[in-house]
Scaffold this motif. Structure first.
Motif, PDB file in Angstrom:
ATOM      1  N   PRO A  18      -6.086  66.889  32.539  1.00 57.80           N
ATOM      2  CA  PRO A  18      -5.099  67.603  31.813  1.00 57.80           C
ATOM      3  C   PRO A  18      -4.725  68.970  32.360  1.00 57.80           C
ATOM      4  CG  PRO A  18      -6.593  66.308  30.265  1.00 57.80           C
ATOM      5  CD  PRO A  18      -7.476  66.344  31.589  1.00 57.80           C
ATOM      6  N   ALA A  19      -5.592  69.647  32.676  1.00 55.42           N
ATOM      7  CA  ALA A  19      -5.315  71.072  33.362  1.00 55.42           C
ATOM      8  C   ALA A  19      -4.421  70.835  34.529  1.00 55.42           C
ATOM      9  CB  ALA A  19      -6.278  71.705  33.655  1.00 55.42           C
ATOM     10  N   ALA A  20      -4.682  69.842  35.342  1.00 51.26           N
ATOM     11  CA  ALA A  20      -3.646  69.377  36.545  1.00 51.26           C
ATOM     12  C   ALA A  20      -2.522  69.111  36.094  1.00 51.26           C
ATOM     13  CB  ALA A  20      -4.508  68.459  37.390  1.00 51.26           C
ATOM     14  N   GLU A  21      -2.188  68.227  35.185  1.00 50.40           N
ATOM     15  CA  GLU A  21      -1.134  67.722  34.693  1.00 50.40           C
ATOM     16  C   GLU A  21      -0.150  68.783  34.251  1.00 50.40           C
ATOM     17  OE1 GLU A  21       0.343  65.021  34.927  1.00 50.40           O
ATOM     18  OE2 GLU A  21      -1.386  63.924  35.944  1.00 50.40           O
ATOM     19  N   ALA A  22      -0.813  69.780  33.372  1.00 46.13           N
ATOM     20  CA  ALA A  22      -0.121  70.721  32.811  1.00 46.13           C
ATOM     21  C   ALA A  22       0.291  71.814  33.947  1.00 46.13           C
ATOM     22  CB  ALA A  22      -1.095  71.599  31.702  1.00 46.13           C
ATOM     23  N   ALA A  23      -0.502  72.134  34.936  1.00 40.47           N
ATOM     24  CA  ALA A  23      -0.228  73.071  35.984  1.00 40.47           C
ATOM     25  C   ALA A  23       0.930  72.351  36.830  1.00 40.47           C
ATOM     26  CB  ALA A  23      -1.538  73.010  36.774  1.00 40.47           C
ATOM     27  N   ARG A  24       0.936  71.112  36.875  1.00 40.24           N
ATOM     28  CA  ARG A  24       2.020  70.221  37.433  1.00 40.24           C
ATOM     29  C   ARG A  24       3.334  70.579  36.665  1.00 40.24           C
ATOM     30  NH1 ARG A  24      -1.693  66.729  39.419  1.00 40.24           N
ATOM     31  NH2 ARG A  24      -1.627  65.259  37.741  1.00 40.24           N
ATOM     32  N   ALA A  25       3.391  70.324  35.237  1.00 39.89           N
ATOM     33  CA  ALA A  25       4.411  70.482  34.378  1.00 39.89           C
ATOM     34  C   ALA A  25       4.835  71.870  34.412  1.00 39.89           C
ATOM     35  CB  ALA A  25       4.032  70.069  32.985  1.00 39.89           C
ATOM     36  N   VAL A  26       3.788  72.930  34.370  1.00 38.84           N
ATOM     37  CA  VAL A  26       4.363  74.284  34.499  1.00 38.84           C
ATOM     38  C   VAL A  26       5.016  74.635  35.935  1.00 38.84           C
ATOM     39  CG1 VAL A  26       3.486  76.605  34.672  1.00 38.84           C
ATOM     40  CG2 VAL A  26       2.565  75.107  32.879  1.00 38.84           C
ATOM     41  N   GLY A  27       4.471  73.836  36.881  1.00 37.68           N
ATOM     42  CA  GLY A  27       5.267  74.033  37.967  1.00 37.68           C
ATOM     43  C   GLY A  27       6.738  73.653  38.139  1.00 37.68           C
ATOM     44  N   ARG A  28       6.772  72.310  37.563  1.00 37.36           N
ATOM     45  CA  ARG A  28       8.053  71.805  37.617  1.00 37.36           C
ATOM     46  C   ARG A  28       9.074  72.607  36.624  1.00 37.36           C
ATOM     47  NH1 ARG A  28       4.856  67.094  37.166  1.00 37.36           N
ATOM     48  NH2 ARG A  28       5.311  67.038  34.906  1.00 37.36           N
TER      49      ARG A  28
END
Length: 333
Positions: A266-276
């Protein structure tokens, strides 16, 4: 555990009760004394092999390379590029300034002088030979003819004196021989035959049994040492390795999977969403900046002129030339 090693069938020899009585206690005592030594020896061997594989061998290779780099290669270069050319130059100079003059001096100076000296020496030798043959030899024969009877008398007296001395020395020697044989040789022979030989045989039996006991005890101690080593390895595996493996498999691996599934992914998904979102916001900001720059440029310099429409020589749309139409230059009215 059988402490007595049975010999092969072809080597069975009758043994006395003394050998059997000595063998068992000696082997028991030697086994008790050798087992700690063998265990310490095996431990030192294992430690030495470990140190040799991990420390001494890499260190030796490094020292060998350093030694070659510091000592061998400089001396090889010095020998190859300095000493050998210098030696060849010195050899050429020695040949030119020493060998060639010495050969010339020997050939053209010393050889003629030597021939002259040899000719003079041959002449002197011929004169001395004439003096010896013609003068000294007859004189010596005359003196010997006068002195021969006196020499024979002196020789007879000397032979008699030698015979008397020989008889006297032989008698004294015989007496001393029998005295020494009776007082020294016969007692020493009896001591050797009846005391030292039996004692030596007993000591040889004891030494042989001690040696065989040492060999047997060393082999038995090796087996005991290997058994103790296996036991300690098994104990270490069950006390340390297996618990650590169980903790890793049963505790750390599920915890790691749970942390990966619950936290890290989840942290990686959140980080990728924040990056997008950040990239989209950055693109929007860049687009806004470009539009603002275009508006400012238009307010300052006005709208740029529209590009003029270029008249195309080719017909467009429905007027496109075809092979069946008469709008080409050759079929045009």
């Amino acid at each position: 555990m059988d402490l007595e090693k049975s010999p092969p069938p072809q080597q069975q020899n009758p043994e006395g009760c003394l050998v059997v009585a000595i063998r068992i206690p000696v082997r028991i005592v030697v086994l008790v004394l050798v087992v700690p030594v063998r265990m310490v020896w095996d431990g030192l061997v294992v430690a030495g092999r470990f140190l040799n594989d991990t420390v001494f061998r890499p260190l030796g290779r490094a020292l060998l390379w350093v030694g070659r780099a510091v000592f061998v290669w400089p001396f090889v270069g010095l020998w190859r590029y300095v000493v050998v050319p210098l030696g060849k130059g010195l050899a050429w100079l020695g040949n030119v300034f020493v060998v060639v003059p010495c050969v010339w001096l020997y050939r053209y100076v010393l050889t003629p002088v030597g021939h002259a000296i040899a000719w003079v020496a041959r002449g002197i030798g011929a004169g001395l030979e004439w003096i010896y043959v013609r003068l000294l030899t007859p004189l010596g024969h005359g003196i010997m003819w006068v002195l021969t009877p006196i020499g024979q008398a002196i020789a007879w007296c000397v032979n008699g004196l030698v015979w008397v001395v020989r008889i006297t020395v032989t008698g004294i020697g015989t007496a001393l021989y029998w005295t020494a044989r009776i007082l020294i040789v016969l007692p020493a022979l009896g001591l050797w035959r009846y005391i030292l030989v039996p004692v030596g045989q007993v000591l040889a039996v004891i030494g042989r049994e001690i040696g065989e006991a040492l060999g047997h005890a060393w082999r038995v101690a090796g087996r005991i040492s290997r058994a103790v080593g296996r036991f300690l390895g098994t104990l270490l595996r069950w006390i340390f390795v297996e618990p650590v493996r169980w903790v890793y498999r049963s505790v750390l691996t599920p915890v790691g999977h749970a942390v990966r599934d619950v936290v890290l992914r989840p942290a990686a998904e959140a980080a990728r969403a924040v990056g997008r979102v950040a990239r989209q916001a950055l693109e929007s900001a860049r687009e806004s900046v470009r539009r603002a720059r275009a508006d400012v440029r238009q307010m300052l310099f006005g709208r740029p002129p529209e590009p003029e429409e270029v008249v195309r020589r080719e017909p467009a749309g429905a007027e496109t030339r075809t092979l069946g139409s008469s709008t080409t230059a050759l079929t045009k009215d």
